[in-house]
Design a protein around this motif. Structure first.
Motif, PDB file in Angstrom:
ATOM      1  N   LYS A   1       7.615  -6.629  -2.975  1.00 53.91           N
ATOM      2  CA  LYS A   1       6.860  -5.558  -3.634  1.00 53.91           C
ATOM      3  C   LYS A   1       7.545  -5.138  -4.930  1.00 53.91           C
ATOM      4  O   LYS A   1       6.882  -4.916  -5.950  1.00 53.91           O
ATOM      5  CB  LYS A   1       6.723  -4.368  -2.676  1.00 53.91           C
ATOM      6  CG  LYS A   1       5.658  -3.389  -3.045  1.00 53.91           C
ATOM      7  CD  LYS A   1       5.470  -2.372  -1.925  1.00 53.91           C
ATOM      8  CE  LYS A   1       4.360  -1.412  -2.231  1.00 53.91           C
ATOM      9  NZ  LYS A   1       4.157  -0.436  -1.157  1.00 53.91           N
TER      10      LYS A   1
ATOM     11  N   VAL B   1      -0.414  -5.491  -7.201  1.00 54.24           N
ATOM     12  CA  VAL B   1      -1.154  -4.974  -6.045  1.00 54.24           C
ATOM     13  C   VAL B   1      -0.473  -3.708  -5.549  1.00 54.24           C
ATOM     14  O   VAL B   1       0.725  -3.684  -5.314  1.00 54.24           O
ATOM     15  CB  VAL B   1      -1.222  -6.029  -4.913  1.00 54.24           C
ATOM     16  CG1 VAL B   1      -1.783  -5.409  -3.640  1.00 54.24           C
ATOM     17  CG2 VAL B   1      -2.039  -7.220  -5.351  1.00 54.24           C
ATOM     18  N   LYS B   2      -1.262  -2.666  -5.420  1.00 55.45           N
ATOM     19  CA  LYS B   2      -0.737  -1.397  -4.938  1.00 55.45           C
ATOM     20  C   LYS B   2      -1.344  -1.002  -3.587  1.00 55.45           C
ATOM     21  O   LYS B   2      -0.912  -0.041  -2.975  1.00 55.45           O
ATOM     22  CB  LYS B   2      -1.002  -0.302  -5.964  1.00 55.45           C
ATOM     23  CG  LYS B   2      -0.245  -0.500  -7.262  1.00 55.45           C
ATOM     24  CD  LYS B   2      -0.455   0.656  -8.204  1.00 55.45           C
ATOM     25  CE  LYS B   2       0.181   0.585  -9.541  1.00 55.45           C
ATOM     26  NZ  LYS B   2       1.012  -0.437  -9.959  1.00 55.45           N
ATOM     27  N   ASP B   3      -2.326  -1.750  -3.150  1.00 53.16           N
ATOM     28  CA  ASP B   3      -3.017  -1.457  -1.890  1.00 53.16           C
ATOM     29  C   ASP B   3      -2.053  -1.638  -0.719  1.00 53.16           C
ATOM     30  O   ASP B   3      -1.600  -2.745  -0.419  1.00 53.16           O
ATOM     31  CB  ASP B   3      -4.218  -2.386  -1.737  1.00 53.16           C
ATOM     32  CG  ASP B   3      -5.094  -2.052  -0.548  1.00 53.16           C
ATOM     33  OD1 ASP B   3      -4.603  -1.428   0.415  1.00 53.16           O
ATOM     34  OD2 ASP B   3      -6.283  -2.423  -0.585  1.00 53.16           O
ATOM     35  N   HIS B   4      -1.752  -0.543  -0.050  1.00 53.50           N
ATOM     36  CA  HIS B   4      -0.797  -0.572   1.062  1.00 53.50           C
ATOM     37  C   HIS B   4      -1.276  -1.448   2.219  1.00 53.50           C
ATOM     38  O   HIS B   4      -0.458  -2.016   2.949  1.00 53.50           O
ATOM     39  CB  HIS B   4      -0.515   0.846   1.562  1.00 53.50           C
ATOM     40  CG  HIS B   4       0.181   1.685   0.542  1.00 53.50           C
ATOM     41  ND1 HIS B   4       1.468   1.450   0.141  1.00 53.50           N
ATOM     42  CD2 HIS B   4      -0.257   2.736  -0.194  1.00 53.50           C
ATOM     43  CE1 HIS B   4       1.820   2.321  -0.784  1.00 53.50           C
ATOM     44  NE2 HIS B   4       0.785   3.114  -1.013  1.00 53.50           N
ATOM     45  N   ARG B   5      -2.599  -1.572   2.366  1.00 51.69           N
ATOM     46  CA  ARG B   5      -3.116  -2.415   3.454  1.00 51.69           C
ATOM     47  C   ARG B   5      -2.768  -3.879   3.231  1.00 51.69           C
ATOM     48  O   ARG B   5      -2.447  -4.597   4.181  1.00 51.69           O
ATOM     49  CB  ARG B   5      -4.626  -2.249   3.587  1.00 51.69           C
ATOM     50  CG  ARG B   5      -5.018  -0.859   4.091  1.00 51.69           C
ATOM     51  CD  ARG B   5      -6.488  -0.676   4.028  1.00 51.69           C
ATOM     52  NE  ARG B   5      -6.854  -0.691   2.601  1.00 51.69           N
ATOM     53  CZ  ARG B   5      -8.062  -0.513   2.126  1.00 51.69           C
ATOM     54  NH1 ARG B   5      -9.063  -0.317   2.962  1.00 51.69           N
ATOM     55  NH2 ARG B   5      -8.299  -0.529   0.843  1.00 51.69           N
ATOM     56  N   LEU B   6      -2.810  -4.329   1.973  1.00 53.96           N
ATOM     57  CA  LEU B   6      -2.454  -5.725   1.691  1.00 53.96           C
ATOM     58  C   LEU B   6      -0.967  -5.970   1.923  1.00 53.96           C
ATOM     59  O   LEU B   6      -0.567  -7.010   2.460  1.00 53.96           O
ATOM     60  CB  LEU B   6      -2.849  -6.094   0.263  1.00 53.96           C
ATOM     61  CG  LEU B   6      -4.354  -6.134  -0.005  1.00 53.96           C
ATOM     62  CD1 LEU B   6      -4.630  -6.383  -1.480  1.00 53.96           C
ATOM     63  CD2 LEU B   6      -5.014  -7.199   0.853  1.00 53.96           C
ATOM     64  N   TRP B   7      -0.133  -5.012   1.517  1.00 50.46           N
ATOM     65  CA  TRP B   7       1.305  -5.157   1.748  1.00 50.46           C
ATOM     66  C   TRP B   7       1.623  -5.074   3.241  1.00 50.46           C
ATOM     67  O   TRP B   7       2.525  -5.760   3.728  1.00 50.46           O
ATOM     68  CB  TRP B   7       2.097  -4.112   0.960  1.00 50.46           C
ATOM     69  CG  TRP B   7       2.145  -4.471  -0.495  1.00 50.46           C
ATOM     70  CD1 TRP B   7       1.500  -3.852  -1.521  1.00 50.46           C
ATOM     71  CD2 TRP B   7       2.864  -5.569  -1.073  1.00 50.46           C
ATOM     72  NE1 TRP B   7       1.777  -4.488  -2.702  1.00 50.46           N
ATOM     73  CE2 TRP B   7       2.614  -5.546  -2.460  1.00 50.46           C
ATOM     74  CE3 TRP B   7       3.693  -6.564  -0.560  1.00 50.46           C
ATOM     75  CZ2 TRP B   7       3.170  -6.486  -3.329  1.00 50.46           C
ATOM     76  CZ3 TRP B   7       4.244  -7.497  -1.423  1.00 50.46           C
ATOM     77  CH2 TRP B   7       3.976  -7.450  -2.800  1.00 50.46           C
TER      78      TRP B   7
END
Length: 136
Positions: free
Chosen positions: A36, A113-119
């Motif tokens: 990240k 990418v900042k979407d926590h669901r993807l991380w």
């Protein structure tokens, strides 16, 4: 996903850990946080590092490209496998180059990418693959 398993196993070898002592969740959490952090670097820099990794033909070149010193890994490989330093360097290089290349591929794909669901999916995938690798 297999790259995470291989990286995990290489790290375990370098730290001489036993399967019962391995905290897959902590490893994957740290790995995902590192990815990240890399993902916010300029895309051109990430592509340049990936290209340098791809072009590397020795552990020394790979170390310069990735910024990772592999001294401990060489020493641990020598001790674990009872091989010469040059053989250990080759073994580490052959194991680590695909891992580093894949790491930068993933970082480039996740760039910005900042979407926590993807991380969270990256983290969960890492845990699943590494737990499966420990069972095998």
């Amino acid at each position: 996903m297999k790259i995470y398993a291989l990286l995990f196993l290489v790290l375990c070898l370098s730290q001489q850990l036993h399967a019962k002592e391995i905290d897959v969740y902590a490893f994957c959490d740290a790995s995902t946080k590192f990815l990240k952090k890399l993902s916010v670097l300029p895309l051109e820099d990430l592509v340049a590092v990936k290209s340098a990794i791809a072009a590397s033909s020795s552990l020394e070149e790979l170390s310069v490209a990735s910024g990772v010193p592999y001294i401990d890994w060489i020493e641990d490989t020598q001790k674990q496998l009872l091989v010469s330093e040059s053989d250990a360097k080759l073994i580490v290089f052959e194991q680590v180059k695909p891992i580093e290349f894949s790491r930068y591929s993933r970082v480039i794909n996740m760039h910005g990418v900042k979407d926590h669901r993807l991380w969270d999916k990256v983290l969960n995938d890492c845990v699943s693959v590494n737990l499966a690798a420990l069972i095998d």
